[in-house]
Design a protein around this motif. Structure first.
Motif, PDB file in Angstrom:
ATOM      1  N   VAL A 197     -24.228 -46.585   5.130  1.00  0.00           N
ATOM      2  CA  VAL A 197     -24.756 -46.502   3.764  1.00  0.00           C
ATOM      3  C   VAL A 197     -26.258 -46.788   3.747  1.00  0.00           C
ATOM      4  N   LEU A 198     -26.754 -47.606   4.685  1.00  0.00           N
ATOM      5  CA  LEU A 198     -28.209 -47.768   4.810  1.00  0.00           C
ATOM      6  C   LEU A 198     -28.865 -46.423   5.111  1.00  0.00           C
ATOM      7  N   GLY A 199     -28.186 -45.631   5.927  1.00  0.00           N
ATOM      8  CA  GLY A 199     -28.688 -44.282   6.178  1.00  0.00           C
ATOM      9  C   GLY A 199     -28.793 -43.483   4.897  1.00  0.00           C
ATOM     10  N   ASP A 200     -27.751 -43.595   4.036  1.00  0.00           N
ATOM     11  CA  ASP A 200     -27.792 -42.899   2.748  1.00  0.00           C
ATOM     12  C   ASP A 200     -28.975 -43.374   1.904  1.00  0.00           C
ATOM     13  N   ALA A 201     -29.179 -44.682   1.892  1.00  0.00           N
ATOM     14  CA  ALA A 201     -30.255 -45.249   1.075  1.00  0.00           C
ATOM     15  C   ALA A 201     -31.620 -44.764   1.558  1.00  0.00           C
ATOM     16  N   HIS A 202     -31.824 -44.740   2.869  1.00  0.00           N
ATOM     17  CA  HIS A 202     -33.109 -44.268   3.401  1.00  0.00           C
ATOM     18  C   HIS A 202     -33.288 -42.767   3.161  1.00  0.00           C
ATOM     19  N   TYR A 203     -32.185 -42.028   3.192  1.00  0.00           N
ATOM     20  CA  TYR A 203     -32.270 -40.599   2.852  1.00  0.00           C
ATOM     21  C   TYR A 203     -32.760 -40.434   1.410  1.00  0.00           C
ATOM     22  N   LEU A 204     -32.169 -41.233   0.499  1.00  0.00           N
ATOM     23  CA  LEU A 204     -32.593 -41.167  -0.897  1.00  0.00           C
ATOM     24  C   LEU A 204     -34.032 -41.632  -1.070  1.00  0.00           C
ATOM     25  N   ASN A 205     -34.501 -42.453  -0.154  1.00  0.00           N
ATOM     26  CA  ASN A 205     -35.892 -42.931  -0.178  1.00  0.00           C
ATOM     27  C   ASN A 205     -36.834 -41.949   0.518  1.00  0.00           C
ATOM     28  N   ARG A 206     -36.287 -40.785   0.878  1.00  0.00           N
ATOM     29  CA  ARG A 206     -37.042 -39.702   1.520  1.00  0.00           C
ATOM     30  C   ARG A 206     -37.593 -40.117   2.883  1.00  0.00           C
ATOM     31  N   ASP A 207     -36.799 -40.888   3.578  1.00  0.00           N
ATOM     32  CA  ASP A 207     -37.160 -41.320   4.930  1.00  0.00           C
ATOM     33  C   ASP A 207     -36.044 -40.866   5.861  1.00  0.00           C
ATOM     34  N   GLY A 247     -36.019 -39.865   8.933  1.00  0.00           N
ATOM     35  CA  GLY A 247     -36.021 -40.403  10.295  1.00  0.00           C
ATOM     36  C   GLY A 247     -35.280 -41.717  10.389  1.00  0.00           C
ATOM     37  N   THR A 248     -35.563 -42.624   9.447  1.00  0.00           N
ATOM     38  CA  THR A 248     -34.869 -43.911   9.436  1.00  0.00           C
ATOM     39  C   THR A 248     -33.398 -43.717   9.093  1.00  0.00           C
ATOM     40  N   ALA A 249     -33.115 -42.753   8.198  1.00  0.00           N
ATOM     41  CA  ALA A 249     -31.727 -42.479   7.838  1.00  0.00           C
ATOM     42  C   ALA A 249     -30.919 -42.096   9.076  1.00  0.00           C
ATOM     43  N   VAL A 250     -31.463 -41.187   9.886  1.00  0.00           N
ATOM     44  CA  VAL A 250     -30.765 -40.759  11.094  1.00  0.00           C
ATOM     45  C   VAL A 250     -30.591 -41.940  12.051  1.00  0.00           C
ATOM     46  N   SER A 251     -31.602 -42.780  12.160  1.00  0.00           N
ATOM     47  CA  SER A 251     -31.498 -43.968  13.036  1.00  0.00           C
ATOM     48  C   SER A 251     -30.363 -44.883  12.591  1.00  0.00           C
ATOM     49  N   ARG A 252     -30.218 -45.053  11.267  1.00  0.00           N
ATOM     50  CA  ARG A 252     -29.137 -45.910  10.763  1.00  0.00           C
ATOM     51  C   ARG A 252     -27.769 -45.294  11.066  1.00  0.00           C
ATOM     52  N   TYR A 253     -27.671 -43.966  10.924  1.00  0.00           N
ATOM     53  CA  TYR A 253     -26.396 -43.305  11.245  1.00  0.00           C
ATOM     54  C   TYR A 253     -26.072 -43.471  12.728  1.00  0.00           C
ATOM     55  N   GLU A 254     -27.098 -43.344  13.565  1.00  0.00           N
ATOM     56  CA  GLU A 254     -26.880 -43.523  15.005  1.00  0.00           C
ATOM     57  C   GLU A 254     -26.464 -44.963  15.314  1.00  0.00           C
ATOM     58  N   SER A 255     -27.034 -45.937  14.579  1.00  0.00           N
ATOM     59  CA  SER A 255     -26.622 -47.331  14.746  1.00  0.00           C
ATOM     60  C   SER A 255     -25.163 -47.511  14.360  1.00  0.00           C
ATOM     61  N   ALA A 256     -24.745 -46.788  13.318  1.00  0.00           N
ATOM     62  CA  ALA A 256     -23.340 -46.876  12.888  1.00  0.00           C
ATOM     63  C   ALA A 256     -22.412 -46.408  14.001  1.00  0.00           C
ATOM     64  N   ILE A 257     -22.819 -45.348  14.707  1.00  0.00           N
ATOM     65  CA  ILE A 257     -22.009 -44.863  15.822  1.00  0.00           C
ATOM     66  C   ILE A 257     -21.934 -45.920  16.917  1.00  0.00           C
ATOM     67  N   GLU A 258     -23.076 -46.515  17.232  1.00  0.00           N
ATOM     68  CA  GLU A 258     -23.114 -47.546  18.279  1.00  0.00           C
ATOM     69  C   GLU A 258     -22.235 -48.744  17.938  1.00  0.00           C
TER      70      GLU A 258
END
Length: 571
Positions: A178-188, A190-201
């Protein structure tokens, strides 16, 4: 029409049947991720009734919240409030959020403050749920992702609450997602994708995270990477249905309809999503892919599910029209027009018109004429609005064959005014209809030459000749248009018909079948050229050469024989 992005996407739409085996029933999160909220709510409410607890009541309310029904969600949260733990007011948080998404600040703000205070701002789950609410709950929508509650979206608040939650629970994959979603909504992104990748890890279902990454790239118009990540989601779990749905919608977006239909088939097979809107979309994609029989079969096999939606009659009618099954097309399209007259569009008239024109064995010539006339009426309704297909050409073809030349010319003039470029057949028909209309008669029946019509005929035929230089009738009627536009002597003296008559003769003289077909026209051509050299060039040798050639090709022609006899008598 959508812009076609040629070569943009990765190849390889197909998957083997074995990859789709051993399907399992989707959980509530997957159902919501597919937009199947009714099924998710049913599953969650059943669990709440069977195993009432703080969490199960919250989950049931959450299902309604995600479905966009905060009032119904609140009834479940209310039942769960007495079961909340002292420092974990989970259902009380759900109550506050239900007011938040309704923009009811008077109820939302004090309740949010209370739950944060009660949990001392230290409970990761409470912070996480509030942070997620401020994302508006990203939800799939025809392939894209949009907040369910756009007015509540506050990316900064969402990030703040979610970061605080992450600090309290550093290994919580859901918070990272959901942090990824929030950063996506914040038009970031790159950070959104990083958060999604962290979720996988951290152990998040990789298919779900890869799908989210694909969604981000899609929204950023990087469709190659979107496809790549959707396929990663499928590789991680061949039964992860949302990825098939997103791929289907993405290929639809770029007009690659066969791939869209292929993935939609696989989505339906894997998800067992039998909602009417899903099955209807499946049929639509196959229609766009020009797999018309598959379209018809899909609708027939799901008739019970789809029967309430009149659009199915439109799609099936269009498909039957394309399959050259006019009676079935007419029946289905008329059923649609009767059931949904307020939804009629020009394409309905287009396919209906084509179906009527496609009835070959009408039982009688008069019935065939009625059907054709109906077909033209419908095509004429559709033609001004169709920016893709030049229906005017079909209409003009009918009028030309029916020898209704004024209507044929007017129709092709309309096509030009609407921006359609005439093809070679349109040009030929335009030329021939104007040629025919060049022969007018006054009230006493006297022939009147319409030089304007003949000029229009020659211009159109000249353009047609550029496209098909070896088509004999085009050359012949250019000659005749330039000949009959004037009195015989004027036509000979101005010489406009000369090069065309010469070319016409050269095209047919070596072909016996052609010579026999055009005997009368050959005679006119030879007499014209003989007269031209008599009156204009005074070239006796050239004149005699044309007479000699004419006699050789048309030995039985009385006019040429008479000219030759006259020459003998004068010697």
């Amino acid at each position: 029409m959508k812009t076609q992005l040629i070569g943009l996407l990765l190849a390889g739409a197909g998957l083997s049947q074995t990859a789709l085996a051993q399907q399992t029933a989707p959980d509530a999160a997957t159902l919501m991720n597919q937009g199947r909220f009714a099924e998710a709510k049913q599953l969650l409410t059943r669990q709440a009734r069977q195993n009432p607890s703080m969490q199960s009541y919250f989950d049931a309310g959450y299902g309604y919240l995600r479905a966009g029904q905060p009032d119904s969600a609140r009834t479940w949260f209310e039942q769960g409030v007495p079961l909340d733990e002292k420092r974990v007011p989970l259902n009380k948080t759900g109550m506050a959020i239900s007011y938040l998404v309704q923009n009811n600040a008077a109820q939302a703000d004090p309740n949010l403050e209370e739950v944060v205070k009660t949990s001392k701002g230290k409970n990761a789950d409470i912070l996480y749920r509030i942070g997620e609410a401020y994302t508006g709950y990203l939800t799939p929508d025809s392939g894209s992702i949009k907040p369910r509650f756009p007015k509540v979206v506050n990316a900064a608040k969402a990030i703040d609450y979610l970061n605080r939650a992450a600090e309290r629970d550093k290994k919580n994959a859901a918070i990272q997602l959901v942090l990824g979603d929030a950063h996506y909504l914040n038009r970031d992104a790159g950070t959104a994708v990083s958060r999604y990748e962290s979720a996988i890890e951290l152990g998040m279902n990789p298919s779900r995270a890869y799908q989210r990454i694909g969604d981000i790239y899609w929204q950023g118009r990087n469709l190659n990477l979107a496809v790549e990540n959707y396929k990663k989601a499928i590789d991680a779990n061949p039964n992860y249905a949302p990825a098939y749905s997103q791929l289907s919608e993405l290929y639809f977006l770029v007009n690659r309809y066969k791939e869209a239909a292929n993935y939609q088939d696989q989505y339906v097979r894997v998800s067992n999503d039998r909602r009417p809107e899903t099955l209807l979309r499946q049929a639509q994609f196959h229609f766009l892919a020009k797999d018309y029989q598959r379209t018809v079969d899909l609708i027939d096999s799901n008739r019970t599910t789809l029967a309430q939606n009149p659009i199915v009659y439109r799609i099936q009618g269009w498909a039957y029209s394309s399959l050259k099954k006019p009676q079935e097309a007419i029946e289905n399209i008329n059923t649609f027009l009767n059931k949904a007259p307020d939804k009629v569009m020009y394409d309905d008239y287009k396919y209906l018109g084509q179906a009527y024109l496609g009835i070959e064995n009408a039982g009688s010539d008069s019935l065939k004429a009625i059907n054709d006339s109906l077909g033209i009426v419908y095509l004429e309704k559709a033609a001004p609005f169709d920016t893709t297909d030049n229906l005017y050409g079909d209409i003009a073809k009918y009028y030309y064959r029916a020898k209704k030349h004024p209507q044929a010319v007017a129709t092709l003039d309309s096509a030009a005014r609407h921006g359609f470029k005439a093809d070679v057949q349109d040009l030929f028909r335009y030329g021939m209809s104007n040629y025919t209309l060049g022969f007018q008669r006054d009230s006493l029946g006297k022939l009147i030459r319409d030089t304007t019509r003949f000029a229009l005929a020659d211009s159109a035929l000249a353009l047609a000749q550029q496209a098909t230089p070896d088509y004999v009738p085009t050359v012949l009627y250019r000659a005749k248009a330039n000949y009959y536009a004037y009195t015989p002597e004027e036509a000979v003296r101005n010489g406009k018909a000369k090069p065309h008559f010469e070319q016409f003769i050269s095209m047919v003289e070596g072909k016996e079948e052609e010579r026999n077909r055009y005997k009368k026209d050959l005679a006119i051509a030879f007499k014209y050229l003989i007269s031209y050299h008599e009156l204009v060039t005074k070239d006796e040798a050239a004149r005699n050469e044309w007479l000699k050639k004419g006699l050789a090709l048309l030995p039985e022609n009385k006019d040429l024989a008479k000219i030759a006899t006259s020459d003998d008598d004068s010697q």
